[in-house]
Design an enzyme around this catalytic site. Structure first.
Site, mmCIF file in Angstrom:
data_model
loop_
_atom_site.group_PDB
_atom_site.id
_atom_site.type_symbol
_atom_site.label_atom_id
_atom_site.label_comp_id
_atom_site.label_asym_id
_atom_site.label_seq_id
_atom_site.Cartn_x
_atom_site.Cartn_y
_atom_site.Cartn_z
ATOM 1 N N GLU A 54 13.836 47.217 -14.221
ATOM 2 C CA GLU A 54 15.077 46.570 -14.673
ATOM 3 C C GLU A 54 16.006 46.175 -13.517
ATOM 4 O O GLU A 54 16.379 47.013 -12.695
ATOM 5 C CB GLU A 54 15.825 47.518 -15.614
ATOM 6 C CG GLU A 54 17.060 46.900 -16.245
ATOM 7 C CD GLU A 54 17.440 47.633 -17.510
ATOM 8 O OE1 GLU A 54 16.855 47.328 -18.570
ATOM 9 O OE2 GLU A 54 18.302 48.520 -17.433
ATOM 10 N N LYS A 56 19.405 45.720 -12.733
ATOM 11 C CA LYS A 56 20.588 46.298 -13.372
ATOM 12 C C LYS A 56 21.623 46.521 -12.269
ATOM 13 O O LYS A 56 21.658 47.600 -11.654
ATOM 14 C CB LYS A 56 20.134 47.630 -14.004
ATOM 15 C CG LYS A 56 21.155 48.475 -14.673
ATOM 16 C CD LYS A 56 20.449 49.738 -15.216
ATOM 17 C CE LYS A 56 21.387 50.623 -15.994
ATOM 18 N NZ LYS A 56 20.729 51.811 -16.543
ATOM 19 N N LYS A 115 17.905 41.698 -21.505
ATOM 20 C CA LYS A 115 18.491 42.942 -22.012
ATOM 21 C C LYS A 115 19.985 42.708 -22.158
ATOM 22 O O LYS A 115 20.713 42.557 -21.183
ATOM 23 C CB LYS A 115 18.188 44.104 -21.058
ATOM 24 C CG LYS A 115 18.365 45.456 -21.706
ATOM 25 C CD LYS A 115 17.257 46.403 -21.267
ATOM 26 C CE LYS A 115 17.054 47.603 -22.166
ATOM 27 N NZ LYS A 115 18.212 48.358 -22.539
ATOM 28 N N GLU A 159 15.098 48.079 -30.331
ATOM 29 C CA GLU A 159 15.435 49.382 -29.738
ATOM 30 C C GLU A 159 15.975 50.358 -30.776
ATOM 31 O O GLU A 159 16.831 50.017 -31.582
ATOM 32 C CB GLU A 159 16.486 49.176 -28.644
ATOM 33 C CG GLU A 159 16.877 50.455 -27.935
ATOM 34 C CD GLU A 159 17.802 50.170 -26.771
ATOM 35 O OE1 GLU A 159 17.366 49.510 -25.800
ATOM 36 O OE2 GLU A 159 18.965 50.592 -26.834
ATOM 37 N N ASN A 180 15.016 54.553 -26.968
ATOM 38 C CA ASN A 180 15.932 54.769 -25.851
ATOM 39 C C ASN A 180 16.323 56.237 -25.760
ATOM 40 O O ASN A 180 16.866 56.804 -26.707
ATOM 41 C CB ASN A 180 17.176 53.883 -25.977
ATOM 42 C CG ASN A 180 17.839 53.676 -24.617
ATOM 43 O OD1 ASN A 180 17.933 54.602 -23.811
ATOM 44 N ND2 ASN A 180 18.276 52.462 -24.357
ATOM 45 N N GLU A 227 12.311 54.120 -23.007
ATOM 46 C CA GLU A 227 13.392 53.530 -22.220
ATOM 47 C C GLU A 227 14.377 54.602 -21.751
ATOM 48 O O GLU A 227 14.713 55.509 -22.512
ATOM 49 C CB GLU A 227 14.198 52.543 -23.076
ATOM 50 C CG GLU A 227 13.431 51.381 -23.648
ATOM 51 C CD GLU A 227 14.345 50.499 -24.498
ATOM 52 O OE1 GLU A 227 13.815 49.718 -25.292
ATOM 53 O OE2 GLU A 227 15.580 50.613 -24.395
ATOM 54 N N SER A 228 14.852 54.436 -20.544
ATOM 55 C CA SER A 228 15.958 55.231 -19.961
ATOM 56 C C SER A 228 15.545 56.644 -19.559
ATOM 57 O O SER A 228 14.763 57.309 -20.245
ATOM 58 C CB SER A 228 17.151 55.354 -20.916
ATOM 59 O OG SER A 228 17.685 54.109 -21.245
HETATM 60 O O1 LIG Z 1 22.642 52.515 -18.455
HETATM 61 C C1 LIG Z 1 23.758 52.760 -18.921
HETATM 62 O O2 LIG Z 1 24.660 53.337 -18.273
HETATM 63 C C2 LIG Z 1 24.079 52.373 -20.332
HETATM 64 C C3 LIG Z 1 25.318 52.730 -20.855
HETATM 65 C C4 LIG Z 1 25.641 52.355 -22.141
HETATM 66 C C5 LIG Z 1 24.757 51.626 -22.917
HETATM 67 C C6 LIG Z 1 23.516 51.255 -22.392
HETATM 68 C C7 LIG Z 1 23.182 51.622 -21.114
HETATM 69 N N1 LIG Z 1 21.973 51.249 -20.571
HETATM 70 C C8 LIG Z 1 21.091 50.311 -21.150
HETATM 71 C C9 LIG Z 1 19.676 50.687 -21.026
HETATM 72 O O3 LIG Z 1 19.028 50.753 -22.038
HETATM 73 C C10 LIG Z 1 19.106 51.022 -19.684
HETATM 74 O O4 LIG Z 1 19.613 50.122 -18.745
HETATM 75 C C11 LIG Z 1 17.592 50.990 -19.574
HETATM 76 O O5 LIG Z 1 16.954 51.637 -20.621
HETATM 77 C C12 LIG Z 1 17.174 51.672 -18.255
HETATM 78 O O6 LIG Z 1 17.656 53.002 -18.227
HETATM 79 P P1 LIG Z 1 17.657 53.850 -16.878
HETATM 80 O O7 LIG Z 1 16.273 53.836 -16.334
HETATM 81 O O8 LIG Z 1 18.065 55.227 -17.279
HETATM 82 O O9 LIG Z 1 18.608 53.197 -15.962
#
Ligand SMILES: O=C(O)c1ccccc1NCC(=O)[C@H](O)[C@H](O)COP(=O)(O)O
Length: 279
Positions: A54, A56, A115, A159, A180, A227-228
């Protein structure tokens, strides 16, 4: 849509901004999408863990901002073996833009996910992408939005955050589902979220329609994405063991705190996280 009262303030603010965002495009998007399932199969065939990396620039939970050129970031992720690229296009909380996505999609040949927090059909006609995120929690008319996305050629990535949302997604005909691990109330990540939802997804898609336990539009096959919160090779293996077809990773690859961290290497260590190891 559920009540907004149990959302973290940052999420409530993201949602409010999304609802207010106008989309006055003249043309309806018509995209010839690159297939995510095909890209996942290609990664598996050459021994790469399918990672959707991502772009980001920042986020409400990031410990900094990366100002690098988004195209250079995406190219570095692909060089590290990324199967697909996710691009945050939300401007006010994630530092993204539709223009970045367009430039990235021109520069790479893998599927690209938009996204964002799309809550209305008109908001789809902003930029061409291969996949479009729809968040169950934030939309009232999921089935209609899935259909609208497909009419434009997008592959909808739907999602969910729990089993109830998973059922809503599958019954609405979602074929690509992201679970997520970041909860929307405290923004904490817990990989157990995927572990608890994934078996239910597999069960729902395997149930024999004839026994009446599943809705008729639940697809036979679903692509499941964790995800995340995936930050190490051990996390990758854990999510794969729990049934993830692919992983969506932002923070661990962007490494916001260390501004010049090597995005190619950060991607590669997750892509190569096969086999046994304790790290
Ligand atoms: O990433 C955040 O801080 C966030 C806060 C509030 C709502 C959504 C958020 N993120 C969106 C996502 O779904 C993530 O960017 C994506 O899944 C990647 O997650 P990560 O690997 O933990 O950065």
């Amino acid at each position: 849509m559920n009540s907004d009262t149990d959302l973290a303030p940052a999420v409530a603010s993201i949602l409010e901004a999304a609802r207010d965002r106008t989309a006055d495009a003249e043309d309806v998007v018509d995209v010839d999408a690159r297939s995510l399932p095909d890209a996942i199969a290609a990664a598996e065939a050459d021994g790469r863990v399918p990672v959707i990396a991502e772009v980001k620039p920042t986020s409400p939970t990031a410990d900094g901002t990366r100002d690098d050129d988004p195209v250079e970031l995406a190219e570095a992720m692909v060089a590290g073996g990324a199967t697909a690229i996710s691009v945050l296009t939300e401007p006010s909380h994630f530092g993204g833009s539709p223009e970045s996505l367009t430039r990235i999609r021109e520069a790479v040949d893998v599927p690209v996910l938009r996204k964002d927090f799309v809550v209305r059909e008109a908001q789809m006609d902003v930029v061409e992408a291969d996949l479009l995120l729809l968040i169950v929690r934030f939309v009232d008319d999921l089935e209609e939005l899935i259909a609208a996305a497909r009419e434009r050629g997008f592959q909808p990535l739907v999602e969910v955050h729990d089993r109830a949302e998973l059922e809503t997604a599958l019954e609405a005909g979602a074929e690509i589902v992201g679970v997520n691990n970041r909860d929307l109330a405290k923004l904490e990540v817990d990989l157990e979220t995927f572990e608890s939802v994934s078996p239910h997804a597999r069960r729902m898609t395997r149930l024999d329609e004839a026994n009446g336990e599943t809705a008729s539009n639940v697809p036979d096959e679903v692509t499941l994405i964790a995800e995340s919160g995936v930050s190490s090779p051990a996390d990758v293996r854990r999510m794969r063991e729990a049934g993830a077809d692919a992983l969506l990773v932002g923070s661990a690859i962007m490494d916001h705190g260390a501004g010049d961290s090597d995005v190619t290497e950060n991607t590669r260590r997750l892509v190569e996280a096969t086999g046994e190891s304790t790290t």
